[in-house]
Design an enzyme around this catalytic site. Structure first.
Site, PDB file in Angstrom:
ATOM      1  N   LYS A 262     -28.367 -17.500  86.971  1.00 56.25           N
ATOM      2  CA  LYS A 262     -29.719 -16.937  87.037  1.00 56.25           C
ATOM      3  C   LYS A 262     -29.674 -15.571  87.700  1.00 56.25           C
ATOM      4  CE  LYS A 262     -32.378 -21.248  87.635  1.00 56.25           C
ATOM      5  NZ  LYS A 262     -33.171 -21.181  86.400  1.00 56.25           N
ATOM      6  N   ARG A 336     -32.106 -31.419  81.896  1.00 62.01           N
ATOM      7  CA  ARG A 336     -32.129 -32.372  80.781  1.00 62.01           C
ATOM      8  C   ARG A 336     -30.807 -33.126  80.664  1.00 62.01           C
ATOM      9  NH1 ARG A 336     -33.655 -27.527  76.783  1.00 62.01           N
ATOM     10  NH2 ARG A 336     -34.574 -26.851  78.743  1.00 62.01           N
TER      11      ARG A 336
HETATM   12  N1  BES Z   1     -34.951 -25.463  87.204  1.00 64.68           N
HETATM   13  C1  BES Z   1     -35.162 -24.633  86.069  1.00 64.68           C
HETATM   14  C2  BES Z   1     -36.649 -24.547  85.680  1.00 64.68           C
HETATM   15  C3  BES Z   1     -37.577 -23.904  86.670  1.00 64.68           C
HETATM   16  C4  BES Z   1     -37.953 -22.576  86.538  1.00 64.68           C
HETATM   17  C5  BES Z   1     -38.127 -24.643  87.706  1.00 64.68           C
HETATM   18  C6  BES Z   1     -38.848 -22.002  87.437  1.00 64.68           C
HETATM   19  C7  BES Z   1     -39.005 -24.067  88.607  1.00 64.68           C
HETATM   20  C8  BES Z   1     -39.373 -22.751  88.467  1.00 64.68           C
HETATM   21  C9  BES Z   1     -34.400 -25.167  84.870  1.00 64.68           C
HETATM   22  O1  BES Z   1     -33.204 -25.811  85.168  1.00 64.68           O
HETATM   23  C10 BES Z   1     -34.037 -24.001  84.028  1.00 64.68           C
HETATM   24  O2  BES Z   1     -33.297 -23.176  84.477  1.00 64.68           O
HETATM   25  N2  BES Z   1     -34.573 -23.959  82.819  1.00 64.68           N
HETATM   26  C11 BES Z   1     -34.313 -22.898  81.915  1.00 64.68           C
HETATM   27  C12 BES Z   1     -34.086 -23.493  80.550  1.00 64.68           C
HETATM   28  C13 BES Z   1     -33.567 -22.517  79.541  1.00 64.68           C
HETATM   29  C14 BES Z   1     -32.174 -22.095  79.895  1.00 64.68           C
HETATM   30  C15 BES Z   1     -33.604 -23.177  78.179  1.00 64.68           C
HETATM   31  C16 BES Z   1     -35.503 -21.964  81.920  1.00 64.68           C
HETATM   32  O3  BES Z   1     -36.635 -22.442  82.008  1.00 64.68           O
HETATM   33  O4  BES Z   1     -35.300 -20.758  81.863  1.00 64.68           O
HETATM   34 MN    MN Z   2     -31.587 -24.481  85.360  1.00 66.55          MN
END
Ligand code: BES
Ligand code: MN
Ligand code: ZN
Length: 480
Positions: A262, A336
């Protein structure tokens, strides 16, 4: 009772305004009148001069004859009051109580339904008074709200609601703790301690057991971390014959994204990524504490998601507990992967209903903002989630799971891939992924990504962790 870290006031019902309360919170309607039983005279002319309009959340301090403080709390139009309005007014009382340790309120007089009013007042004041109590180097504040007397409150509803507030605040504490401190092992330890105190059966699988049980999704995500994963199973059994509801939580104690790292700004709040786990664990603890007559089993898949030489690569294929293979194209879609295993375990035990809670997608915030969570799944259970959420002031909104989108998860090398190549409907795609592991029975998926963690306070929700979902799940199972 349950928490050892949390700092929440204790509530008591009373017939009269107690003499020793430092502050009295009184409901005032938008016509600047008060209901019968308000317990104090209100100077409407003064309130008007201060431009007080009686809106929910509005407050004006008045000096009583004996030198104590009366807070005029706006509750809106007489006869049109909702539990949310009352909850907001009670939250304002807790926030505006200043250095007072003991406050009393007659807010329940504003609503005819005493149990509903009692609950709203306890939730509003209790949740808004929360201060993070978990940091080892931070003394509990010596000036804080310790006791709230709910004048005209309903005793049974009050004790039940207090438990819901306490476990919600414990969930907040766990989420607010730094990720170096709240590791999967620490989450398992805290859970075990709390479960033993509450008479909930607890079982923790370590990394060896997790491997022996073939939890390929959880192992895959954990592969990049020096911290070992844990699988937590909790059980509250009351009736051998009755239905058993299974709760499943995403327990990523820190989400760096893994090799699909990230950007720094997105990582700053990622200690929140076990918010689903905190909600389901504290919900079962709360249900046990209130003596719920419904069987509940709870599954939490806990791990960090870190990049390293041992981390899974984009392109790796994992085999989940139910035998399905997953092509991991983005290691940041890790929730997931761990939920796939936990859902499979719930299905194996023939759950009568499965509800999972997860901070799953950033797309949830795009769709609904941070005041409304997303829910997907089978119609019956989705309806129950929305009704329970409404009752406790945690709104949920349904997103569809269109069959036509499922092909976006088709993989050339596995049963499915973990992301779509189309950058749209991210929360729905995640829901469709989970559906592959949730069996054929009633199932609801709660995506609480945005409301689980706020960057500013709002009503009864405090800045940082909110504990979102805990009370909805308690309400849902309790009224099964
Ligand atoms: N933990 C994150 C989602 C999240 C984002 C929670 C902001 C709380 C606040 C999750 O694991 C994630 O990174 N999701 C990705 C999925 C994508 C790579 C398909 C996302 O939402 O960007
Ligand atoms: Mn994630
Ligand atoms: Zn995550």
């Amino acid at each position: 009772m349950i928490p050892d870290l949390t700092v929440t006031p204790s509530f008591a019902a009373a017939a009269e305004v107690p003499a020793d309360a430092e502050v009295l919170g009184v409901p005032v309607f938008s016509d600047l009148t008060t209901p019968a039983g308000a317990g104090a005279e209100i100077d409407a002319a003064y309130l008007r001069q201060r431009r007080f309009e009686g809106k929910p959340g509005q407050v004006q301090a008045l000096m009583a004859d004996d030198g104590s403080t009366v807070l005029a709390l706006g509750v809106g139009e007489r006869g049109k009051l909702s539990a949310d309005d009352l909850r907001r007014a009670a939250a304002t009382l807790a926030r505006q109580a200043g250095a007072a340790r003991h406050v009393a309120t007659t807010l329940t007089a504003a609503l005819d339904d005493r149990p509903v009013a009692t609950r709203a007042v306890v939730e509003g004041a209790g949740l808004a008074a929360y201060r993070y109590g978990g940091a080892p180097n931070r003394k509990k504040e010596n000036v804080r709200l310790e006791a709230v007397t709910v004048v005209g409150g309903d005793d049974a509803e009050l004790s039940r609601t207090q438990i819901g507030v306490d476990v919600t605040c414990q969930a907040r504490d766990w989420v607010n703790r730094p990720p170096r401190d709240l590791t999967p092992r620490e989450l398992a330890r805290l859970t075990t301690e709390a479960a033993r105190r509450t008479g909930v059966k607890v079982d923790v699988w370590d990394e060896k057991r997790i491997e022996a049980e073939r939890l390929g999704g959880l192992l895959g995500v954990a592969a990049g971390s020096d911290e070992p994963p844990r699988l937590i199973r909790l059980e509250h059994t009351v009736a051998k014959k009755g239905p058993t509801v299974h709760l499943v939580g995403k327990g990523i104690t820190f989400d760096s994204g893994g090799l699909s790292l990230k950007p720094p700004a997105s990582m700053m709040t990622m200690k929140c990524d076990m918010g689903g786990a905190a909600a389901v664990i504290n919900a079962i603890l709360g249900l046990a504490a209130i003596g719920s007559q419904v069987n509940v089993v709870c599954w939490v898949a806990a791990t960090e998601n870190m990049p390293s030489g041992t981390a899974i690569h984009p392109g790796d294929v994992l085999t989940a507990r139910n035998g399905k293979t997953i092509e991991v194209l983005n290691t940041d879609a890790e929730g997931r992967l761990v939920l796939a295993d936990a859902l499979s375990l719930a299905v194996e035990e023939n759950a009568d209903a499965i509800i999972d809670a997860a901070t799953l997608t950033g797309a949830q915030r795009v769709a609904l903002g941070d005041g409304v969570a997303a829910v997907m799944g089978t119609a019956d259970l989705v309806g129950k989630v929305i009704a329970a959420g409404t009752a406790v002031g945690e709104p949920f909104w349904e997103l569809p799971l269109p069959k036509a989108y499922r092909k976006q998860l088709d993989s050339d090398v596995a049963d499915l891939k973990n992301i779509s190549s189309i950058p749209a409907a991210g929360s729905i795609i995640a829901g469709l992924f989970l559906q592959e592991f949730a069996g054929d029975g009633p199932w609801a998926h709660l995506d609480i990504a945005a409301p689980a963690y706020l960057d500013s306070e709002d009503g009864w929700l405090t800045k940082g962790a909110t504990g979102w979902g805990t009370r909805t799940l308690i309400e849902l199972v309790r009224s099964w």
